[in-house]
Design a protein around this motif. Structure first.
Motif, PDB file in Angstrom:
ATOM      1  N   ILE A 134      36.517  49.474  33.262  1.00  0.00           N
ATOM      2  CA  ILE A 134      36.844  50.167  32.149  1.00  0.00           C
ATOM      3  C   ILE A 134      38.519  50.263  31.895  1.00  0.00           C
ATOM      4  CG2 ILE A 134      36.860  52.707  31.017  1.00  0.00           C
ATOM      5  CD1 ILE A 134      34.166  52.935  32.563  1.00  0.00           C
ATOM      6  N   ILE A 135      39.085  50.485  33.062  1.00  0.00           N
ATOM      7  CA  ILE A 135      40.522  50.746  33.193  1.00  0.00           C
ATOM      8  C   ILE A 135      41.260  49.285  32.633  1.00  0.00           C
ATOM      9  CG2 ILE A 135      42.654  51.164  34.432  1.00  0.00           C
ATOM     10  CD1 ILE A 135      40.959  53.247  35.849  1.00  0.00           C
ATOM     11  N   ALA A 136      40.786  48.209  33.271  1.00  0.00           N
ATOM     12  CA  ALA A 136      41.134  46.855  33.155  1.00  0.00           C
ATOM     13  C   ALA A 136      41.046  46.372  31.667  1.00  0.00           C
ATOM     14  CB  ALA A 136      40.249  45.991  34.038  1.00  0.00           C
ATOM     15  N   LEU A 137      39.767  46.748  30.937  1.00  0.00           N
ATOM     16  CA  LEU A 137      39.658  46.571  29.646  1.00  0.00           C
ATOM     17  C   LEU A 137      40.734  47.288  28.672  1.00  0.00           C
ATOM     18  CD1 LEU A 137      35.917  46.870  29.520  1.00  0.00           C
ATOM     19  CD2 LEU A 137      37.237  44.777  28.762  1.00  0.00           C
ATOM     20  N   VAL A 138      40.909  48.609  29.141  1.00  0.00           N
ATOM     21  CA  VAL A 138      42.067  49.193  28.395  1.00  0.00           C
ATOM     22  C   VAL A 138      43.624  48.646  28.571  1.00  0.00           C
ATOM     23  CG1 VAL A 138      43.304  51.238  28.132  1.00  0.00           C
ATOM     24  CG2 VAL A 138      40.790  51.524  28.376  1.00  0.00           C
ATOM     25  N   LEU A 139      43.779  48.268  29.786  1.00  0.00           N
ATOM     26  CA  LEU A 139      44.877  47.653  30.020  1.00  0.00           C
ATOM     27  C   LEU A 139      45.317  46.184  29.474  1.00  0.00           C
ATOM     28  CD1 LEU A 139      45.461  48.369  33.895  1.00  0.00           C
ATOM     29  CD2 LEU A 139      46.633  49.502  32.011  1.00  0.00           C
ATOM     30  N   GLY A 140      44.052  45.483  29.425  1.00  0.00           N
ATOM     31  CA  GLY A 140      44.177  44.162  28.611  1.00  0.00           C
ATOM     32  C   GLY A 140      44.451  44.539  27.221  1.00  0.00           C
ATOM     33  N   THR A 141      43.711  45.153  26.637  1.00  0.00           N
ATOM     34  CA  THR A 141      43.941  45.552  25.267  1.00  0.00           C
ATOM     35  C   THR A 141      45.077  45.894  24.644  1.00  0.00           C
ATOM     36  OG1 THR A 141      41.276  45.975  25.025  1.00  0.00           O
ATOM     37  CG2 THR A 141      42.703  46.774  23.381  1.00  0.00           C
ATOM     38  N   THR A 142      45.731  46.990  25.536  1.00  0.00           N
ATOM     39  CA  THR A 142      47.011  47.748  25.273  1.00  0.00           C
ATOM     40  C   THR A 142      48.177  46.681  25.544  1.00  0.00           C
ATOM     41  OG1 THR A 142      47.146  49.038  27.229  1.00  0.00           O
ATOM     42  CG2 THR A 142      46.092  49.876  25.182  1.00  0.00           C
ATOM     43  N   LEU A 143      48.322  45.977  26.720  1.00  0.00           N
ATOM     44  CA  LEU A 143      49.377  45.364  27.341  1.00  0.00           C
ATOM     45  C   LEU A 143      49.300  43.987  27.055  1.00  0.00           C
ATOM     46  CD1 LEU A 143      49.752  47.278  30.711  1.00  0.00           C
ATOM     47  CD2 LEU A 143      50.980  47.551  28.506  1.00  0.00           C
ATOM     48  N   ASN A 144      48.290  43.357  26.930  1.00  0.00           N
ATOM     49  CA  ASN A 144      48.105  41.748  26.784  1.00  0.00           C
ATOM     50  C   ASN A 144      47.543  41.537  25.354  1.00  0.00           C
ATOM     51  OD1 ASN A 144      48.878  39.586  28.141  1.00  0.00           O
ATOM     52  ND2 ASN A 144      46.717  39.384  28.131  1.00  0.00           N
TER      53      ASN A 144
END
Length: 300
Positions: free
Chosen positions: A257-267
């Motif tokens: 879940i955190i990885a998905l949020v990071l990928g969406t916001t930062l990449n």
């Protein structure tokens, strides 16, 4: 203040740090291979991590035995490193960081399946079989939306190979039962992984990096070398001695879940509404799989 408060805060902080590192690692890998061939990134990462681990071991005055059992354990541990990570780095060209973390979240389920069917070390109950089926169904739903969500079949295959290497390493290390401290085991496995990575060089020499990559790529590289290879390893071994397996397994729900949020916001990684629904189904399946352990641990 209760005398147990401080240890509790320390444990919670280390747990949070481990989850954050594991959740950020797929994005760091995607960044690090954006401009440099993935195998060169992997080789440099393991040589750098080996040197750092060796210096830490010397500073801690730890031993690095080279007897037959220890060497066998180092090789078994390296299957988790050079074996699993090799496929993850290759998969980074085909999948978003969030989906890489999501697929790797299946590793405990596959480990349970291997333990039940092949090794006969544990027996899965009906709820766990149902959780597996739901999680696989959710992943299939994500895969069906591949055109919009950048889900490449080769990426799925590579991540599955990575999970098999990772799980095989765990079972193999446990079967060897070498009397090694965590730092010694990790350092030896990192060194073996670095040496094994040299075998790749003849096949990728033409891709040797000739210029420094961008700042973003360097951040990703340094993060994987220090945080993913060294800090996460120390956090994991510290926690596994103090917490139950069911508590540590909670990370398999939080990390994707955190990885998905990071990928969406930062990449700026795009996840369609259909794929997002499939991801929620996968998470529900994983929760069902672990429900028996968590219920016994927290609600007994």
């Amino acid at each position: 203040m209760n005398s147990n408060t401080s240890p509790l805060i320390i444990t919670a902080s280390i747990y949070a740090l481990l989850v954050l590192i594991w959740a950020t690692t797929p994005l760091a890998i995607v960044w690090s291979v954006a401009e440099v061939h993935p195998m060169w990134v992997l080789i440099i990462r393991y040589f750098g991590a080996s040197l750092i681990a060796l210096l830490l071991l010397i500073a801690m005055r730890g031993a690095l035995p080279f007897d037959r059992v220890s060497m066998k354990s180092y090789v078994a541990g390296s299957l988790n490193l050079i074996g699993a990570q090799l496929f993850i780095y290759l998969a980074a060209n085909y999948l978003t960081s969030g989906l890489m973390a999501l697929i790797f979240g299946f590793s405990p389920l596959i480990a349970g399946l291997i333990g039940h069917v092949i090794l006969k070390t544990n027996r899965l109950i009906g709820l766990q079989w149902l959780g597996m089926a739901i999680a696989v169904g959710g992943l299939t739903f994500v895969f069906a939306d591949s055109a919009e969500s950048k889900v490449n079949p080769w990426g799925i295959v590579l991540m599955l190979l990575s999970m098999v290497s990772y799980i095989s390493s765990i079972f193999w290390v446990k079967q060897i039962k070498a009397p090694l401290k965590p730092m010694s085991q990790a350092t030896g496995s990192l060194i073996i992984s670095a040496l094994a990575s040299l075998l790749i060089i003849p096949f990728i020499w033409q891709h040797f990096p000739t210029a420094l990559p961008s700042t973003q790529a360097m951040i990703g590289f340094v993060f994987t070398m220090i945080m993913s290879s060294i800090v996460a390893m120390l956090c994991y071994f510290w926690l596994i001695k103090r917490l139950s397996a069911s508590t540590v397994s909670l990370s398999n729900v939080m990390t994707p879940i955190i990885a998905l949020v990071l990928g969406t916001t930062l990449n700026h990684e795009h996840i369609s509404s259909h794929a997002f629904l499939g991801i929620l189904v996968v998470m529900f399946g994983i929760i069902l799989y672990f429900w028996k352990e968590w219920k016994a641990q927290y609600f007994a």
